[in-house]
Design an enzyme around this catalytic site. Sequence first.
Site, PDB file in Angstrom:
ATOM      1  CG  ASP A   1      -1.655   7.838   0.740  1.00 20.62           C
ATOM      2  OD1 ASP A   1      -0.746   8.682   0.738  1.00 20.62           O
ATOM      3  OD2 ASP A   1      -2.502   7.743  -0.170  1.00 20.62           O
TER       4      ASP A   1
ATOM      5  CG  ASP B   1      -1.648   1.232   1.471  1.00 17.56           C
ATOM      6  OD1 ASP B   1      -2.375   1.635   0.557  1.00 17.56           O
ATOM      7  OD2 ASP B   1      -1.508   1.825   2.555  1.00 17.56           O
TER       8      ASP B   1
END
Length: 217
Positions: free
Chosen positions: A12, A10
């Site tokens: 953020d 991922d």
Amino acid sequence: MKQYDLVIFDWDGTLMDSVGKIVACMQQTARTLEVIEPSEQAVRDIIGLSMQEALNVLHPHADNELRQQMVDVYRQQYLSLNKMPSPLFSGAEQVLLQLKAADHQLAVATGKARAGLDRVLSATGLGQHFVASRCADEAKSKPHPQMLQQLLLQLDVPAARAVMIGDSVHDMNMAHSAGIDAIGVSYGAHSRDKLATVAPKAIVDAPMQLLDVILAA
């Protein structure tokens, strides 16, 4: 022999310390448009979702016109008005370098739109480390497994040879639905306790600890 051929990150809250900025921009968007301001935790809980799915949760009664205004105001806040820095987490690039050196392929699966991911990949210089990526405007939003399924197909990697790393329950549930292992990071959107409710293979408290889990696998 390594357990994983492909390590999917991922963005953020996992590689980039951007959770605080996302919260501030989403709250300022609500104030600008004079709608109910979401709490910090409410915004943290939608990080990782596509913008439209996030608005479904935070502002379920907003009509299409207001939704578009929210998207436009949020983008303006994030790109130019809000000056809060979004640095990479300490150790993040070292982790990528060491995983590459150990012959792992690296990819990204993010709630960002393609334009947003391309911008930060260029700004941080990390784009060179990843062989593929999927964004929220290219597949169904997390926690649907489509992003991961597309990456596995593109790179010809079986689910058993891949692992997803993320800071939210959306990342963990996406991985579970795709049949791949998940590792949670507790320094992003969701706490260790919240991540534990969706049973990842491991939870780490700093980027460099990922190496202990992945390289020991």
